[in-house]
Design a protein around this motif. Structure first.
Motif, short mmCIF file in Angstrom:
data_model
loop_
_atom_site.label_atom_id
_atom_site.label_comp_id
_atom_site.label_asym_id
_atom_site.label_seq_id
_atom_site.Cartn_x
_atom_site.Cartn_y
_atom_site.Cartn_z
N CYS A 111 48.88 37.97 33.29
CA CYS A 111 48.34 38.94 32.34
C CYS A 111 49.32 39.17 31.20
O CYS A 111 48.90 39.39 30.06
N GLY A 129 41.12 34.73 39.24
CA GLY A 129 40.12 34.87 38.20
C GLY A 129 40.42 34.07 36.95
O GLY A 129 39.80 34.28 35.90
N CYS A 130 41.38 33.13 37.03
CA CYS A 130 41.71 32.31 35.85
C CYS A 130 41.80 30.84 36.25
O CYS A 130 42.89 30.26 36.29
N ASP A 135 40.04 37.82 25.39
CA ASP A 135 39.97 39.14 26.04
C ASP A 135 39.19 39.08 27.35
O ASP A 135 39.52 39.80 28.29
N ASP A 161 40.68 40.45 30.78
CA ASP A 161 40.00 41.54 31.49
C ASP A 161 39.65 41.14 32.92
O ASP A 161 39.77 41.94 33.85
N ARG A 162 39.23 39.89 33.11
CA ARG A 162 38.87 39.42 34.45
C ARG A 162 40.10 39.37 35.35
O ARG A 162 40.06 39.80 36.51
N LYS A 191 42.85 41.14 35.05
CA LYS A 191 43.29 42.51 35.32
C LYS A 191 42.38 43.19 36.35
O LYS A 191 42.85 43.94 37.20
N ALA A 192 41.10 42.89 36.29
CA ALA A 192 40.17 43.48 37.26
C ALA A 192 40.46 42.97 38.66
O ALA A 192 40.46 43.75 39.63
N VAL A 193 40.71 41.68 38.79
CA VAL A 193 41.01 41.10 40.11
C VAL A 193 42.29 41.70 40.68
O VAL A 193 42.39 41.99 41.87
N ASP A 198 43.63 44.60 39.78
CA ASP A 198 43.62 46.06 39.68
C ASP A 198 44.75 46.55 38.77
O ASP A 198 45.48 47.48 39.11
N SER A 212 45.41 48.24 35.21
CA SER A 212 44.68 48.99 34.18
C SER A 212 45.51 49.18 32.91
O SER A 212 44.95 49.34 31.82
#
Length: 213
Positions: free
Chosen positions: A128, A158-159, A184, A188-189, A191-193, A195, A197
């Motif tokens: 990230c 997620g990447c 983006d 975002d994906r 960071k969501a995986v 957690d 923020s």
């Protein structure tokens, strides 16, 4: 916690870079048995002389958890200059908008603790952090040379990226070149995986500014 170090300011951050080079020796030489250049307790190569940008993940207590190195593909880089067979017969990748990530590594004590989620945290912070730096710098893609084990980890984060060419056996490693589009949605994906923020990197930082420091 992310720490960003410019190779141009290596003397100013000598202690942190020494930690990175010692970690690389423990991972790539001691643990994985790769044919890398080791001097005493550090692993360092000529790409470290090319003014890279280093991204470090640290625990809240300040302990180094993982690190990677970033270089523009317009200059010396591992994919084009050391492992061109991973291009799958395609032309060299030379673009101001494409950067290479290399020497991605996680502290072995963390990676071997199967009950801990520190690997996920460290790896996610590194990826990230690269994403935030890339977007701030107008980078279109990040490429890397990795092995198929880490490729699976990237998918779980997620990447997944795209293979540049088919995997090749290099030494004892089944290696592959991977490219990610920097945007983006991917950030975002990830960071969501993981957690995550908060923003990890100062928005005023860019790769160009760091290398010019």
């Amino acid at each position: 916690m992310i720490e960003i170090i410019s190779g141009a300011e290596g003397e100013k951050h000598a202690a942190s870079l020494a930690e990175v080079f010692r970690l690389r020796k423990r991972v790539f030489h001691d643990l994985l048995g790769w044919d890398v250049n080791v001097r005493d307790d550090i692993e360092i190569d000529h790409y470290d002389d090319a003014n890279p940008v280093y991204v470090l993940s640290r625990s809240p207590e300040g302990r180094l958890r993982g690190a990677l190195r970033l270089l523009p593909t317009l200059g010396p880089n591992m994919l084009d200059d050391t492992f061109p067979q991973l291009l799958g017969g395609q032309p060299e990748i030379r673009s101001a908008a494409i950067w290479e990530s290399s020497r991605f590594c996680i502290e072995p004590e963390i990676s071997q603790d199967r009950a801990s989620n520190q690997v996920t945290i460290a790896a996610a912070e590194l990826m990230c952090g690269v994403g935030e730096l890339g977007i701030a710098s107008g980078v279109s893609h990040v490429v890397t040379v990795t092995d198929v084990f880490l490729e699976r980890m990237f998918r779980r984060m997620g990447c997944p990226g795209e293979r540049i060419g088919p995997p090749q056996k290099i030494g004892s490693v089944m290696a592959v070149g991977i490219a990610w589009e920097v945007n983006d949605a991917l950030l975002d994906r990830m960071k969501a995986v993981a957690d995550i923020s908060d923003r990890l990197v100062d928005p005023a930082l860019s790769l160009g500014k760091l290398r010019a420091a």
